[in-house]
Design a protein around this motif. Structure first.
Motif, PDB file in Angstrom:
ATOM      1  N   LEU A   1      -6.645  23.825  18.469  1.00 45.09           N
ATOM      2  CA  LEU A   1      -5.531  24.757  18.640  1.00 45.09           C
ATOM      3  C   LEU A   1      -4.604  24.755  17.423  1.00 45.09           C
ATOM      4  CD1 LEU A   1      -4.535  23.907  22.335  1.00 45.09           C
ATOM      5  CD2 LEU A   1      -5.565  26.049  21.565  1.00 45.09           C
ATOM      6  N   LEU A   2      -4.391  23.567  16.851  1.00 41.85           N
ATOM      7  CA  LEU A   2      -3.434  23.451  15.745  1.00 41.85           C
ATOM      8  C   LEU A   2      -4.058  23.801  14.404  1.00 41.85           C
ATOM      9  CD1 LEU A   2      -1.673  20.131  16.777  1.00 41.85           C
ATOM     10  CD2 LEU A   2      -0.735  22.424  16.969  1.00 41.85           C
ATOM     11  N   ASN A   3      -5.352  23.531  14.282  1.00 42.43           N
ATOM     12  CA  ASN A   3      -6.089  23.881  13.068  1.00 42.43           C
ATOM     13  C   ASN A   3      -5.433  23.360  11.788  1.00 42.43           C
ATOM     14  OD1 ASN A   3      -8.251  25.087  11.790  1.00 42.43           O
ATOM     15  ND2 ASN A   3      -7.171  27.025  11.479  1.00 42.43           N
ATOM     16  N   ILE A   4      -5.073  22.071  11.759  1.00 39.93           N
ATOM     17  CA  ILE A   4      -4.477  21.496  10.545  1.00 39.93           C
ATOM     18  C   ILE A   4      -5.309  20.350   9.984  1.00 39.93           C
ATOM     19  CG2 ILE A   4      -2.054  22.110  10.956  1.00 39.93           C
ATOM     20  CD1 ILE A   4      -1.707  19.284  12.176  1.00 39.93           C
ATOM     21  N   LYS A   5      -6.469  20.094  10.610  1.00 33.04           N
ATOM     22  CA  LYS A   5      -7.184  18.870  10.226  1.00 33.04           C
ATOM     23  C   LYS A   5      -7.861  18.952   8.863  1.00 33.04           C
ATOM     24  CE  LYS A   5     -11.824  19.274  11.938  1.00 33.04           C
ATOM     25  NZ  LYS A   5     -12.980  18.515  12.290  1.00 33.04           N
ATOM     26  N   GLU A   6      -8.013  20.159   8.328  1.00 32.05           N
ATOM     27  CA  GLU A   6      -8.627  20.285   7.001  1.00 32.05           C
ATOM     28  C   GLU A   6      -7.649  19.898   5.894  1.00 32.05           C
ATOM     29  OE1 GLU A   6     -11.871  21.186   6.635  1.00 32.05           O
ATOM     30  OE2 GLU A   6     -12.039  21.338   8.812  1.00 32.05           O
ATOM     31  N   LYS A   7      -6.374  19.855   6.246  1.00 31.25           N
ATOM     32  CA  LYS A   7      -5.365  19.576   5.227  1.00 31.25           C
ATOM     33  C   LYS A   7      -5.441  18.111   4.781  1.00 31.25           C
ATOM     34  CE  LYS A   7      -0.539  20.541   4.328  1.00 31.25           C
ATOM     35  NZ  LYS A   7       0.704  21.092   4.820  1.00 31.25           N
ATOM     36  N   ARG A   8      -5.500  17.890   3.482  1.00 36.60           N
ATOM     37  CA  ARG A   8      -5.607  16.532   2.955  1.00 36.60           C
ATOM     38  C   ARG A   8      -4.448  16.215   2.020  1.00 36.60           C
ATOM     39  NH1 ARG A   8      -8.970  16.251   6.373  1.00 36.60           N
ATOM     40  NH2 ARG A   8     -11.216  15.911   6.173  1.00 36.60           N
ATOM     41  N   ALA A   9      -4.149  14.918   1.922  1.00 31.62           N
ATOM     42  CA  ALA A   9      -3.133  14.476   0.962  1.00 31.62           C
ATOM     43  C   ALA A   9      -3.627  14.793  -0.450  1.00 31.62           C
ATOM     44  CB  ALA A   9      -2.903  12.977   1.117  1.00 31.62           C
ATOM     45  N   GLU A  10      -2.741  15.293  -1.287  1.00 29.78           N
ATOM     46  CA  GLU A  10      -3.140  15.575  -2.678  1.00 29.78           C
ATOM     47  C   GLU A  10      -2.779  14.392  -3.546  1.00 29.78           C
ATOM     48  OE1 GLU A  10      -1.761  19.432  -4.131  1.00 29.78           O
ATOM     49  OE2 GLU A  10      -2.331  20.236  -2.172  1.00 29.78           O
ATOM     50  N   LEU A  11      -3.770  13.893  -4.255  1.00 29.92           N
ATOM     51  CA  LEU A  11      -3.538  12.723  -5.113  1.00 29.92           C
ATOM     52  C   LEU A  11      -3.951  13.025  -6.545  1.00 29.92           C
ATOM     53  CD1 LEU A  11      -4.777   9.906  -2.752  1.00 29.92           C
ATOM     54  CD2 LEU A  11      -2.600   9.868  -3.946  1.00 29.92           C
TER      55      LEU A  11
ATOM     56  N   THR B   1       0.877  -1.176   0.000  1.00 28.01           N
ATOM     57  CA  THR B   1       0.000   0.000   0.000  1.00 28.01           C
ATOM     58  C   THR B   1       0.914   1.227   0.000  1.00 28.01           C
ATOM     59  OG1 THR B   1      -1.777  -1.156   1.135  1.00 28.01           O
ATOM     60  CG2 THR B   1      -1.756   1.247   1.336  1.00 28.01           C
ATOM     61  N   HIS B   2       0.468   2.287  -0.658  1.00 27.67           N
ATOM     62  CA  HIS B   2       1.287   3.494  -0.776  1.00 27.67           C
ATOM     63  C   HIS B   2       0.727   4.628   0.071  1.00 27.67           C
ATOM     64  CE1 HIS B   2       3.655   1.834  -4.180  1.00 27.67           C
ATOM     65  NE2 HIS B   2       2.577   1.074  -4.269  1.00 27.67           N
ATOM     66  N   ASN B   3       1.613   5.381   0.696  1.00 27.44           N
ATOM     67  CA  ASN B   3       1.182   6.491   1.538  1.00 27.44           C
ATOM     68  C   ASN B   3       0.607   7.615   0.674  1.00 27.44           C
ATOM     69  OD1 ASN B   3       1.250   8.928   3.198  1.00 27.44           O
ATOM     70  ND2 ASN B   3       2.448   7.723   4.647  1.00 27.44           N
ATOM     71  N   PRO B   4      -0.641   8.021   0.918  1.00 26.84           N
ATOM     72  CA  PRO B   4      -1.278   9.038   0.072  1.00 26.84           C
ATOM     73  C   PRO B   4      -0.525  10.380   0.058  1.00 26.84           C
ATOM     74  CG  PRO B   4      -2.910   7.952   1.438  1.00 26.84           C
ATOM     75  CD  PRO B   4      -1.568   7.500   1.934  1.00 26.84           C
ATOM     76  N   TRP B   5       0.282  10.648   1.083  1.00 29.47           N
ATOM     77  CA  TRP B   5       1.026  11.925   1.133  1.00 29.47           C
ATOM     78  C   TRP B   5       2.252  11.891   0.254  1.00 29.47           C
ATOM     79  CZ3 TRP B   5      -0.925  16.165   3.638  1.00 29.47           C
ATOM     80  CH2 TRP B   5      -2.013  15.912   4.498  1.00 29.47           C
ATOM     81  N   ASN B   6       2.776  10.706   0.015  1.00 29.70           N
ATOM     82  CA  ASN B   6       3.902  10.516  -0.894  1.00 29.70           C
ATOM     83  C   ASN B   6       3.930   9.033  -1.244  1.00 29.70           C
ATOM     84  OD1 ASN B   6       6.374   9.953  -2.096  1.00 29.70           O
ATOM     85  ND2 ASN B   6       7.422  11.583  -0.972  1.00 29.70           N
ATOM     86  N   LEU B   7       3.636   8.738  -2.501  1.00 29.00           N
ATOM     87  CA  LEU B   7       3.413   7.342  -2.891  1.00 29.00           C
ATOM     88  C   LEU B   7       4.664   6.469  -2.798  1.00 29.00           C
ATOM     89  CD1 LEU B   7       1.034   8.028  -5.914  1.00 29.00           C
ATOM     90  CD2 LEU B   7       0.368   7.239  -3.629  1.00 29.00           C
ATOM     91  N   ASN B   8       5.829   7.084  -2.650  1.00 28.54           N
ATOM     92  CA  ASN B   8       7.052   6.289  -2.481  1.00 28.54           C
ATOM     93  C   ASN B   8       7.261   5.860  -1.030  1.00 28.54           C
ATOM     94  OD1 ASN B   8       7.796   6.576  -5.199  1.00 28.54           O
ATOM     95  ND2 ASN B   8       8.626   8.622  -4.752  1.00 28.54           N
ATOM     96  N   HIS B   9       6.385   6.353  -0.156  1.00 28.72           N
ATOM     97  CA  HIS B   9       6.530   6.031   1.256  1.00 28.72           C
ATOM     98  C   HIS B   9       5.503   4.988   1.696  1.00 28.72           C
ATOM     99  CE1 HIS B   9       9.355   9.321   2.673  1.00 28.72           C
ATOM    100  NE2 HIS B   9       9.187   9.572   1.395  1.00 28.72           N
ATOM    101  N   ALA B  10       5.837   4.290   2.768  1.00 26.06           N
ATOM    102  CA  ALA B  10       4.931   3.285   3.324  1.00 26.06           C
ATOM    103  C   ALA B  10       3.825   3.990   4.116  1.00 26.06           C
ATOM    104  CB  ALA B  10       5.701   2.339   4.231  1.00 26.06           C
ATOM    105  N   PRO B  11       2.660   3.345   4.209  1.00 25.49           N
ATOM    106  CA  PRO B  11       1.580   3.919   5.011  1.00 25.49           C
ATOM    107  C   PRO B  11       1.729   3.586   6.489  1.00 25.49           C
ATOM    108  CG  PRO B  11       0.850   1.870   4.022  1.00 25.49           C
ATOM    109  CD  PRO B  11       2.273   2.075   3.557  1.00 25.49           C
ATOM    110  N   GLY B  12       2.778   2.852   6.836  1.00 25.34           N
ATOM    111  CA  GLY B  12       2.878   2.307   8.189  1.00 25.34           C
ATOM    112  C   GLY B  12       2.127   0.997   8.264  1.00 25.34           C
TER     113      GLY B  12
ATOM    114  N   ALA C   1      -6.957   8.434   4.700  1.00 27.16           N
ATOM    115  CA  ALA C   1      -6.206   9.617   4.256  1.00 27.16           C
ATOM    116  C   ALA C   1      -6.478   9.952   2.789  1.00 27.16           C
ATOM    117  CB  ALA C   1      -4.710   9.389   4.477  1.00 27.16           C
ATOM    118  N   ALA C   2      -6.764   8.926   1.982  1.00 26.59           N
ATOM    119  CA  ALA C   2      -6.989   9.143   0.548  1.00 26.59           C
ATOM    120  C   ALA C   2      -8.446   9.429   0.225  1.00 26.59           C
ATOM    121  CB  ALA C   2      -6.507   7.916  -0.234  1.00 26.59           C
ATOM    122  N   GLY C   3      -9.326   9.427   1.226  1.00 32.58           N
ATOM    123  CA  GLY C   3     -10.746   9.654   0.974  1.00 32.58           C
ATOM    124  C   GLY C   3     -11.432   8.471   0.309  1.00 32.58           C
ATOM    125  N   GLU C   4     -10.897   7.266   0.535  1.00 34.85           N
ATOM    126  CA  GLU C   4     -11.521   6.067  -0.027  1.00 34.85           C
ATOM    127  C   GLU C   4     -12.574   5.474   0.916  1.00 34.85           C
ATOM    128  OE1 GLU C   4      -8.732   3.608  -2.747  1.00 34.85           O
ATOM    129  OE2 GLU C   4      -7.531   4.167  -0.996  1.00 34.85           O
TER     130      GLU C   4
END
Lengths: 95, 480
Positions: free
Chosen positions: B470-480, B136-147, B158-161
């Protein structure tokens, strides 16, 4: 330290068949892992009671009541081989 | 925002307001799967037929907490009549004759199950590269593992699937992939969620939990899956709460411990800086933060690599080719059938762990390894209890780095170290959540781990919810 004989012995207990290359590889890798695990001996556990489950639970009992169970055909649906409502396996006794 | 980017609670609001129908939602997620799945490869099986059936039943389930919501399920949770492979050739064609309790609960809540997600074989791994089928490929960078091991579930979210997913966590398998994929992952207290129908790996450590786009969704999903189950004798009675009651922006007076021994380990400086900056925000919001001292996490990792393989070697003894799963065609007698079936069915990591476990349990070594590790488990559990006498929560990083590159770690021990921060939590049986806290210089997500005492999910949710605001980053999504 674990050696090839230990690996062969554990493989036999676990019904695993390993080729020569795997035996060498696992001897080395499992040796390294157990070497890491050996750091446990640095902790004094002389008067420590072992823990199997971390959440306190006493004997879990229930009434012995008859309930629905899986029908036989469903239980056998995944069987690699079956006959007359039984799982069939290769022969156990030699001729 | 796209429909596939929406959270469970946003989708529920739109359904309630008549702005979206469950059919439109399902269609949007199915289209998203079509669009990205060949690049991400989150799913082993797409269960479109099941999803359509559940959708057709919507009118009867519309009061359910997940009515019309697309959910993905890790492929180690039994689905009646639908392939449950566990990422293994051993179960490649296995169709369970019953549903896992969590799957039953999803059904009752009206969820639309989109598919079964990829995973490390039998949940043994930290990158999903141990899947017998594909990476499986990490949606933030497909060369990386998803863990891993719940890499497919985390990537799918993360990919909206899917809107949310279920994962399982034995040593970090929900939290570490959640961290790598920039989503929220919760491992509940041991016993909070029924394990009935979860393919067993290490029974005293395994726990099912939610992987979601935000903290609110995590609370909603917990309301669906938590609770006592008579079919799992290790499930706990009377501790379930309404977790949405903890969705409060308030950490004033909350006492948070920062374990020096964890932060002193060698790990990525960007991860450390990001986690500490998030802790500072909580402090500014009124939390009382103090350094605490705990047993070094490496002892928990050492205990884990005895206990987990030992339990696995016992649990996986059932794969003998007799009742279900693979049976080798190459067998003259029963003994050869056993060994050849296990030879053909198990992958490298699974065999390695069975070997370690068998060795650690074998006569002459039981006391030195297994009993010793069980005693160390007591020390680690007591250590957490001691901290929680004075503190509400403990914060650590979730993983020592952001997502590793695919095929970058071939040494087993090196891979095991990616779980150093998450493993102690399973050993102690306490709950913990990974929540995104920032991004590194390569724009890869960083996760922060909030740990609570037994049955302390509520406080974890409350602090994580506050941090998210407080961090306000949750709207950020991986771009695919």
């Amino acid at each position: 330290m674990i050696d090839k004989k230990d690996v062969e012995y554990a493989a036999g207990l676990a019904q695993l068949k390993l080729d020569e290359e795997e035996k060498e590889k696992y001897t080395e890798q499992i040796g390294e892992i157990l070497n890491y695990v050996d750091k446990l001996s640095e902790l004094d556990t002389d008067d420590v009671v072992p823990t199997a489950y971390t959440v306190p639970m006493k004997n879990v009992l229930r009434e012995d009541q008859v309930k629905d169970s899986l029908p036989r055909e469903k239980s056998l649906a995944n069987a690699p081989d079956e006959k007359d409502g039984h799982f069939r396996a290769p022969k156990i006794m030699s001729d | 925002m796209n429909i596939y980017d929406l959270t469970i609670h946003e989708l529920k609001e739109k359904i309630a307001a008549g702005e979206l129908t469950p059919a439109e939602i399902k269609k949007a997620y199915a289209a998203r799967i079509n669009e990205v799945e060949d690049r991400v490869k989150s799913y082993i099986t797409i269960t479109d037929e099941l999803a359509e059936e559940e959708l057709a039943d919507y009118e009867n389930k519309k009061e359910g907490l997940l009515a019309g919501i697309p959910i993905a399920v890790k492929d180690n949770m039994s689905t009646d009549g639908i392939k449950t492979s566990c990422g293994s050739k051993m179960l490649e064609n296995y169709k369970p004759p019953y549903d896992a309790t969590v799957v039953e609960k999803l059904n009752e809540a009206g969820a639309v199950i989109m598919g079964k997600t990829n995973m490390d074989e039998f949940a043994m791994g930290s990158s999903t590269e141990n899947s017998a089928f594909f990476d499986t490929h990490n949606p933030w960078n497909l060369n990386h593992a998803p863990g891993g091991s719940s890499g497919g579930s985390a990537a799918a979210v993360a990919a909206g699937e899917c809107a949310a997913a279920l994962g399982s966590d034995t040593g970090g398998s929900i939290r570490q992939p959640a961290s790598y994929c920039g989503v929220v992952g919760l491992k509940p207290t041991y016993g909070m969620v029924s394990r009935y129908g979860l393919v067993a790996f290490a029974s005293s450590l395994d726990q099912i939990g939610p992987i979601t786009k935000d903290v609110e969704d995590s609370a909603i999903l917990m309301n669906v899956i938590a609770g006592h189950d008579p079919k799992d004798s290790t499930s706990i009675e009377g501790k379930k709460e309404d977790y949405t009651e903890y969705l409060k922006e308030d950490v004033s007076g909350m006492k948070i411990g920062i374990p020096e021994e964890y932060f002193n380990l060698e790990f990525d400086e960007e991860v450390k800086a990001s986690v500490l900056a998030a802790v500072e925000k909580l402090k500014e919001a009124g939390a009382e933060v103090e350094t605490v001292h705990m047993i070094d996490a490496s002892y928990a990792l050492a205990a884990y690599y005895v206990i987990a393989p030992a339990e696995a070697s016992s649990n996986l003894a059932r794969y003998d080719g007799v009742r279900y799963g693979l049976r080798s065609e190459q067998a003259a007698d029963i003994s050869e059938m056993f060994t050849n079936t296990r030879l053909e069915g198990f992958g490298d990591e699974v065999k390695r762990r069975i070997m370690i476990g068998t060795y650690a349990l074998s006569s002459g070594y039981y006391d030195a390894y297994y009993l010793k590790a069980q005693k160390v488990r007591t020390l680690i559990k007591d250590d957490f209890d001691r901290i929680f006498n004075d503190f509400d929560l403990i914060i650590t990083p979730t993983a020592p780095s952001t997502a590793i590159e695919l095929e970058s770690k071939s040494d087993p021990l090196e891979m095991y170290h990616t779980d150093i921060f998450t493993v102690p939590i399973n050993i102690a049986g306490v709950p913990a959540m990974s929540v995104p806290c920032g991004f590194d210089s390569s724009e890869m997500p960083i996760g922060l781990q909030l740990i609570g005492p037994h049955f302390g999910e509520g406080k974890i949710i409350q602090a994580a919810y506050t941090l998210e605001k407080l961090l306000n980053i949750k709207e950020k999504r991986a771009e695919l």
